[in-house]
Design a protein around this motif. Structure first.
Motif: not given
Length: 159
Positions: A22-23, A29-31, A55-56, A81-84
């Motif tokens: 989303x923006x 932001x991504x997850x 956070x998303x 990356x998007x999973x941290x």
């Protein structure tokens, strides 16, 4: 019931891997998520599920829109990356579909507006009204029992 046993049982179900994006105020932001499903064909609706402390969650509530990007088998690092799980200094590029950020190379990019939100247990379910879809060739990235997996290529019998 033992929480670990429940989690292990649910992890036995093989799923595709998505990045939800989303923006807000020009920031994307991504997850990574696998809690995604189609909900209705008429109208075209999908469901995503986000944990209450993600956070998303607030980002989607604020923007009122999101995309679901079904990752291809060669996008495992992007998922991580998007999973941290992997850190990178490189900026992850995004394209746009109907004004929503989408992941280039994903085998399906689904742009949505939030139609409704339901709080159930420790998660919020977002119903997304699909506004556009882009499809690309490729095989999906799969996740099951805590591991990334790939589909075995189908073998066609010859006569």
């Amino acid at each position: 019931m033992d929480g670990r046993k429940f989690r292990n049982a649910m992890g036995s179900f093989a799923t595709g891997v998505t990045v939800i994006a989303t923006e807000n105020a020009g920031n994307i932001h991504g997850m990574t998520a696998n809690a995604f499903m189609s909900q209705s064909l008429d109208p075209n609706l999908i469901v995503i599920s986000l944990k209450e402390d993600a956070h998303m969650l607030k980002k989607i509530q604020e923007s009122g829109q999101f995309s679901v990007n079904i990752l291809s088998e060669d996008q495992q690092e992007l998922s991580m990356i998007f999973a941290g799980q992997v850190e990178t200094d490189e900026e992850v590029p995004f394209n746009y579909l109907d004004g929503k950020p989408v992941v280039p190379g994903a085998i399906a990019q689904v742009a949505c507006n939030v139609k409704s939100e339901y709080i159930e247990g420790d998660h919020s379910l977002f119903i997304g009204q699909v506004t556009d879809i882009n499809l690309e060739d490729g095989e999906p990235l799969i996740f099951s029992k805590g591991k990334y997996r790939k589909l075995e290529k189908a073998v066609t019998a010859t006569s």
